[in-house]
Structures are given as C-alpha cells and as structure tokens.
Design a protein around this motif. Structure first.
Motif, PDB file in Angstrom:
ATOM      1  N   ALA A 242       0.828  -1.206   0.000  1.00 16.50           N
ATOM      2  CA  ALA A 242       0.000   0.000   0.000  1.00 16.50           C
ATOM      3  C   ALA A 242       0.863   1.256   0.000  1.00 16.50           C
ATOM      4  O   ALA A 242       0.573   2.227  -0.714  1.00 16.50           O
ATOM      5  CB  ALA A 242      -0.923  -0.011   1.220  1.00 16.50           C
ATOM      6  N   VAL A 243       1.936   1.236   0.788  1.00 15.19           N
ATOM      7  CA  VAL A 243       2.843   2.389   0.837  1.00 15.19           C
ATOM      8  C   VAL A 243       3.479   2.625  -0.530  1.00 15.19           C
ATOM      9  O   VAL A 243       3.591   3.772  -1.000  1.00 15.19           O
ATOM     10  CB  VAL A 243       3.930   2.178   1.911  1.00 15.19           C
ATOM     11  N   VAL A 244       3.907   1.538  -1.200  1.00 18.42           N
ATOM     12  CA  VAL A 244       4.539   1.654  -2.520  1.00 18.42           C
ATOM     13  C   VAL A 244       3.547   2.221  -3.542  1.00 18.42           C
ATOM     14  O   VAL A 244       3.891   3.112  -4.333  1.00 18.42           O
ATOM     15  CB  VAL A 244       5.078   0.280  -2.988  1.00 18.42           C
ATOM     16  N   VAL A 245       2.315   1.723  -3.521  1.00 17.69           N
ATOM     17  CA  VAL A 245       1.297   2.213  -4.460  1.00 17.69           C
ATOM     18  C   VAL A 245       1.032   3.695  -4.235  1.00 17.69           C
ATOM     19  O   VAL A 245       0.951   4.491  -5.192  1.00 17.69           O
ATOM     20  CB  VAL A 245       0.000   1.388  -4.313  1.00 17.69           C
ATOM     21  N   VAL A 246       0.903   4.098  -2.972  1.00 17.58           N
ATOM     22  CA  VAL A 246       0.669   5.506  -2.653  1.00 17.58           C
ATOM     23  C   VAL A 246       1.854   6.363  -3.100  1.00 17.58           C
ATOM     24  O   VAL A 246       1.686   7.468  -3.649  1.00 17.58           O
ATOM     25  CB  VAL A 246       0.412   5.682  -1.144  1.00 17.58           C
ATOM     26  N   ALA A 247       3.076   5.836  -2.883  1.00 15.67           N
ATOM     27  CA  ALA A 247       4.277   6.591  -3.280  1.00 15.67           C
ATOM     28  C   ALA A 247       4.313   6.827  -4.785  1.00 15.67           C
ATOM     29  O   ALA A 247       4.585   7.951  -5.239  1.00 15.67           O
ATOM     30  CB  ALA A 247       5.525   5.831  -2.828  1.00 15.67           C
ATOM     31  N   PHE A 248       4.026   5.788  -5.569  1.00 13.92           N
ATOM     32  CA  PHE A 248       4.019   5.949  -7.024  1.00 13.92           C
ATOM     33  C   PHE A 248       2.886   6.863  -7.475  1.00 13.92           C
ATOM     34  O   PHE A 248       3.044   7.636  -8.429  1.00 13.92           O
ATOM     35  CB  PHE A 248       3.917   4.584  -7.711  1.00 13.92           C
ATOM     36  N   ALA A 249       1.734   6.783  -6.807  1.00  7.62           N
ATOM     37  CA  ALA A 249       0.624   7.674  -7.146  1.00  7.62           C
ATOM     38  C   ALA A 249       0.999   9.135  -6.894  1.00  7.62           C
ATOM     39  O   ALA A 249       0.691  10.017  -7.705  1.00  7.62           O
ATOM     40  CB  ALA A 249      -0.613   7.298  -6.337  1.00  7.62           C
ATOM     41  N   LEU A 250       1.703   9.386  -5.787  1.00 10.35           N
ATOM     42  CA  LEU A 250       2.138  10.747  -5.483  1.00 10.35           C
ATOM     43  C   LEU A 250       3.163  11.239  -6.501  1.00 10.35           C
ATOM     44  O   LEU A 250       3.154  12.415  -6.891  1.00 10.35           O
ATOM     45  CB  LEU A 250       2.728  10.803  -4.072  1.00 10.35           C
ATOM     46  N   MET A 251       4.054  10.348  -6.941  1.00 13.54           N
ATOM     47  CA  MET A 251       5.044  10.726  -7.963  1.00 13.54           C
ATOM     48  C   MET A 251       4.347  11.188  -9.238  1.00 13.54           C
ATOM     49  O   MET A 251       4.765  12.164  -9.872  1.00 13.54           O
ATOM     50  CB  MET A 251       5.950   9.537  -8.280  1.00 13.54           C
ATOM     51  N   VAL A 252       3.288  10.479  -9.604  1.00 17.29           N
ATOM     52  CA  VAL A 252       2.548  10.840 -10.818  1.00 17.29           C
ATOM     53  C   VAL A 252       1.808  12.155 -10.620  1.00 17.29           C
ATOM     54  O   VAL A 252       1.830  13.045 -11.483  1.00 17.29           O
ATOM     55  CB  VAL A 252       1.571   9.710 -11.205  1.00 17.29           C
ATOM     56  N   MET A 253       1.162  12.301  -9.461  1.00 14.55           N
ATOM     57  CA  MET A 253       0.354  13.496  -9.211  1.00 14.55           C
ATOM     58  C   MET A 253       1.210  14.755  -9.113  1.00 14.55           C
ATOM     59  O   MET A 253       0.783  15.837  -9.539  1.00 14.55           O
ATOM     60  CB  MET A 253      -0.444  13.310  -7.911  1.00 14.55           C
ATOM     61  N   LEU A 254       2.421  14.620  -8.575  1.00 13.65           N
ATOM     62  CA  LEU A 254       3.269  15.788  -8.364  1.00 13.65           C
ATOM     63  C   LEU A 254       4.144  16.124  -9.564  1.00 13.65           C
ATOM     64  O   LEU A 254       4.882  17.108  -9.533  1.00 13.65           O
ATOM     65  CB  LEU A 254       4.159  15.562  -7.133  1.00 13.65           C
ATOM     66  N   SER A 255       4.064  15.321 -10.612  1.00 14.93           N
ATOM     67  CA  SER A 255       4.866  15.565 -11.814  1.00 14.93           C
ATOM     68  C   SER A 255       3.938  15.837 -12.991  1.00 14.93           C
ATOM     69  O   SER A 255       3.131  14.981 -13.366  1.00 14.93           O
ATOM     70  CB  SER A 255       5.760  14.348 -12.112  1.00 14.93           C
ATOM     71  N   GLU A 256       4.044  17.026 -13.559  1.00 11.73           N
ATOM     72  CA  GLU A 256       3.131  17.411 -14.643  1.00 11.73           C
ATOM     73  C   GLU A 256       3.287  16.515 -15.864  1.00 11.73           C
ATOM     74  O   GLU A 256       2.290  16.089 -16.454  1.00 11.73           O
ATOM     75  CB  GLU A 256       3.378  18.869 -15.032  1.00 11.73           C
ATOM     76  N   TRP A 257       4.540  16.209 -16.262  1.00  6.12           N
ATOM     77  CA  TRP A 257       4.723  15.418 -17.474  1.00  6.12           C
ATOM     78  C   TRP A 257       4.297  13.963 -17.259  1.00  6.12           C
ATOM     79  O   TRP A 257       3.856  13.306 -18.201  1.00  6.12           O
ATOM     80  CB  TRP A 257       6.159  15.504 -17.968  1.00  6.12           C
ATOM     81  N   ARG A 258       4.359  13.469 -16.006  1.00  9.08           N
ATOM     82  CA  ARG A 258       3.840  12.122 -15.741  1.00  9.08           C
ATOM     83  C   ARG A 258       2.316  12.119 -15.785  1.00  9.08           C
ATOM     84  O   ARG A 258       1.700  11.159 -16.270  1.00  9.08           O
ATOM     85  CB  ARG A 258       4.344  11.625 -14.383  1.00  9.08           C
ATOM     86  N   ARG A 259       1.686  13.175 -15.281  1.00  6.95           N
ATOM     87  CA  ARG A 259       0.231  13.292 -15.371  1.00  6.95           C
ATOM     88  C   ARG A 259      -0.214  13.326 -16.826  1.00  6.95           C
ATOM     89  O   ARG A 259      -1.215  12.699 -17.208  1.00  6.95           O
ATOM     90  CB  ARG A 259      -0.263  14.544 -14.641  1.00  6.95           C
ATOM     91  N   GLU A 260       0.530  14.057 -17.646  1.00  8.24           N
ATOM     92  CA  GLU A 260       0.183  14.150 -19.065  1.00  8.24           C
ATOM     93  C   GLU A 260       0.253  12.762 -19.719  1.00  8.24           C
ATOM     94  O   GLU A 260      -0.557  12.443 -20.597  1.00  8.24           O
ATOM     95  CB  GLU A 260       1.137  15.119 -19.771  1.00  8.24           C
ATOM     96  N   ARG A 261       1.218  11.939 -19.309  1.00  5.77           N
ATOM     97  CA  ARG A 261       1.311  10.582 -19.857  1.00  5.77           C
ATOM     98  C   ARG A 261       0.072   9.760 -19.517  1.00  5.77           C
ATOM     99  O   ARG A 261      -0.429   9.007 -20.342  1.00  5.77           O
ATOM    100  CB  ARG A 261       2.551   9.870 -19.299  1.00  5.77           C
ATOM    101  N   ILE A 262      -0.420   9.918 -18.281  1.00  2.00           N
ATOM    102  CA  ILE A 262      -1.626   9.183 -17.868  1.00  2.00           C
ATOM    103  C   ILE A 262      -2.826   9.642 -18.686  1.00  2.00           C
ATOM    104  O   ILE A 262      -3.615   8.824 -19.188  1.00  2.00           O
ATOM    105  CB  ILE A 262      -1.892   9.369 -16.361  1.00  2.00           C
ATOM    106  N   PHE A 263      -2.981  10.951 -18.859  1.00  3.31           N
ATOM    107  CA  PHE A 263      -4.109  11.476 -19.639  1.00  3.31           C
ATOM    108  C   PHE A 263      -4.009  11.036 -21.105  1.00  3.31           C
ATOM    109  O   PHE A 263      -5.023  10.704 -21.738  1.00  3.31           O
ATOM    110  CB  PHE A 263      -4.160  13.004 -19.544  1.00  3.31           C
TER     111      PHE A 263
END
Length: 417
Positions: A232-253
């Motif tokens: 759970a900690v690892v999943v939350v950590a990766f989710a935060l990495m995506v949320m706090l990085s604009e270019w990673r968010r753009e990849r998800i979208f």
C-alpha cells in the motif's frame, strides 16, 4: 576362516574409500568385488537454454527488421542499415561470454558478493548523474559510455538488489515477523536506490526493482499484514510521484485518450501508432519486414515498442507465441526456485524466484504498454529489445538460474556443491 573372522573382515571393508571393492555373497558362493560407481555429474536445464536462445535470435531478427530503414531518416543518415543490428549482435556476444563466466561462479560466492554488488550499484547510480561521466539522451541521464556499449547502471541495480534482498532475507529469517528489524532496513535501502533512479529519471526501473524486492520479501516469509502495508505504501508513493509531476500526469491522460487532438501528436503519439501496428497485423501479420509503422512512424520501434513491430509483422499468432515463451520461461524459473527451497537452499531459491519476478513483471509491463493496457513506460522487452546492458544483465541473471539448477541436480544425485 571362522564366521566371526569373515564378519569382522566384511565390516572393516565398509570403512574403506568408496572406490574399494565391496564383497558380495550369493548362495554361499563368494563373487568378485564390485566397485562403487562415482556420482555422475548432472547437466543443466536444456529446455530453458533453448527457449532463451529462441527469444534472443528472434529479437536479433526483429531489431534488424525495425532498424533497417532508419538511415532514411535525416537523424540517422550517417548510420549504415546494419548499424543497430551489428551493435546488438556485438552486445549478444559480450553478454554470452559474461553469462558463461557467471555460470562458473558457485551460488555460495554470489551470496558473499551480494552486499558488495549492492554497494557497487549505488556508486554507479551516483556516478551516472555526473555530467562528465553520465550520458544524456532525450533529457534522461542513464548511461555510462564503455566504448563497445552504453552501460545502464539501473540494469545492474536490478540484479544487485535481487541478490541483496535474497541475502538479506536469509540473514533476517529469525526476525522476519518484526517490522522494524526485518522490513524497515530493506525498505530504506530500496528508497535510497529509488531516489537515485528518480534523479536520472528512470521511474520504470524503480518500479521493477520495487516489485523484485517486495516479491522476495513475500516469498521469504514476511508477515502477510506487513507485506500488504508495504504494498500500500509503494502504491501511494508511485501515485504521489505521478500526481506531483506534470509530465507524468500528461502521460496518464494521453494513455486514457491517445486519439484526442491534444495528445495524438504528442504524449499519445507512440501509443496510437503502436495500436495501429497491432491492428494492421490482424491474425497472421503482414510478413517479416513488411511493417509500415517502423518506417519513421513509430518512435523507438527497436527498443520499447519492438512488440508492436512483432504484432504487425507476425500478427496475433506471433504475439501469443512470444507471450507463451515468456510465460513458460517464468514458470520454469519459479519451479527451479521452489526446488532449491525444498533442498533447504533458501538463498538460491529466492534468487531464482527473484529472476522469475524480474523477467515476468518487466515482460508484462512492456507488452501491456505496447497493447495500450498500461500507461507508456520506458521498459524494454527482456532478451529481445535493442539494448546492450539490458541483454547483458538478463543473460547473467539467467546464467545464475542455470547454475542454481545445476547445483540442485548435483545435490539430488548425491553429490556436493
């Protein structure tokens, strides 16, 4: 000679070397002594070797197919049509030699070297960040030039973390139920590796390393509740990495809607052309060399998106064959690991199963990305994609698995390792 004397002589014969003659009596008649047969040296898993060679050779052919037309692009105009395939072949040759050498190393030696390899991988991960040592490509600094190939320290880190985690679990077996003594030190080590990898940045490698470490902790017997807390900690950590990085968010979208006007020519460009390649391949493909998408439409066709070229040229049949070969390989490696654990060789068993997790998970991610089932991530297809350091570490890890299997066979035949 009395019966007592004969019995005394017979029992004294049992204390001799195994090569001494053993008396045999049948129906009161003495027969010539028979020599004890030496333990026959066991072989290795030939089926695993042949599947590995099949994937390597198929990958070599596909790298050539995907790169033969690259010199038509002004970016690669100075390269010969065979440039990439020859470099890939050279990488295979170097990797094969290193794998043969790795097979000669006993598993006990790998166990002793595990902490030092881990420290060495950390040093290389630091060195690659230095501008005068690390080589930058497309905004990422992940490679160290060695002349004949560009070495990627993150690939060594996968192997080093695998060995270190297996050795760590063996040393912490008595306290594996205690979080602060068993899990927290390992989590700290992985977090340190993660910080260095994210500085490159290389989130894909960090994801693979995290899954390898978690898998070995779970297979090593860490308490299930602790394991799920870690997950759970690892999943939350990766989710935060995506949320706090604009270019990673753009990849998800872009992954969610690669055909939109906003992403079809940007972040969703690779995925959309990968899907077009699979669509063109249909059931049996367009034939080897007949791919259209590799002709400057699909970026990184020889590395991250090699599976899309396979899908276009060999169709659904080729894709299923590749998946089947990797599925068989992963299952066989996990079986070798279980066999080692059954022989009370915990370190060897965890190492083999860690290699199975590594190859299986990275294959799953790469194929999932190519098929649009997962967001785009820069992970190559093991054993097949172009990339010298990845091929090198894949073959070394498989050589270690073959060594584990060899030692298992020696032990089961009554020998020593």
């Amino acid at each position: 000679m009395t019966a007592t004397a004969r019995l005394s002589g017979w029992f004294s014969g049992l204390g001799k070397a195994a090569s001494d003659a053993l008396p045999v009596r049948l129906g009161g008649q003495s027969l010539p002594g028979t020599l004890a047969a030496p333990v026959r040296m066991a072989g290795f898993d030939k089926a695993l070797v042949w599947v590995t060679l099949a994937l390597l050779m198929w990958g070599l052919i596909m790298v050539y197919s995907a790169t033969v037309a690259l010199p038509d692009n002004p970016k690669f105009a100075r390269y010969a049509p065979t440039h990439f395939v020859m470099r890939h072949f050279l990488s295979l040759a170097v990797a094969f030699v290193m794998a043969v050498l790795a097979f000669q190393v006993p598993v006990a030696t790998w166990e002793k070297l595990a902490p030092w390899l881990f420290v060495g991988s950390l040093v290389l991960l630091m060195l690659v960040l230095l501008p005068f040592i690390g080589k930058g490509v497309n905004g990422a600094r992940r490679w160290i030039s060695l002349g004949i190939m560009n070495f990627q320290p993150s690939e060594l880190a996968k192997f080093a973390v695998l060995l270190y985690a297996a050795d760590y679990m063996v040393r912490k077996m008595e306290v594996k139920e205690r979080f602060f003594r068993a899990v927290l030190p390992m989590a700290t080590a992985i977090a340190l590796v993660g910080v260095l990898l994210l500085a490159e940045p290389d989130m894909g490698a960090f994801m693979v390393i995290s899954v390898i470490a978690m898998g070995i902790l779970f297979l090593g017997g860490v308490n299930a509740r602790m394991f799920f807390v870690i997950a759970a900690v690892v999943v939350v950590a990766f989710a935060l990495m995506v949320m706090l990085s604009e270019w990673r968010r753009e990849r998800i979208f872009a992954y969610l809607d690669p055909w939109s006007d906003k992403y079809s020519l940007g972040k969703g460009y690779q995925l959309s052309h990968s899907l077009i390649a699979f669509g063109r391949g249909e059931i049996f493909g367009v034939g080897l060399g007949g791919s259209i998408e590799k002709l400057h439409w699909l970026p990184e066709a020889h590395t991250d998106f090699l599976m899309a070229v396979i899908g276009e040229e060999f169709g659904l049949v080729g894709v299923l064959l590749v998946i089947g070969l990797f599925l068989w390989m992963t299952r066989r490696i996990m079986h070798i690991g279980r066999q080692s654990i059954a022989l009370d060789r915990l370190f060897a068993g965890l190492v083999a199963q860690g290699v199975g997790i590594w190859i299986g998970f990275q294959t799953f991610i790469n194929i999932g990305v190519n098929l649009g089932a997962l967001p785009t991530k820069g992970l190559t297809l093991p054993l097949m994609s172009y990339g010298g350091s990845a091929i090198l570490m894949n073959l070394i890890s498989l050589a270690v698995v073959l060594r584990i299997d060899y030692e298992n066979r020696v032990l089961m035949r009554g020998g020593r390792v």
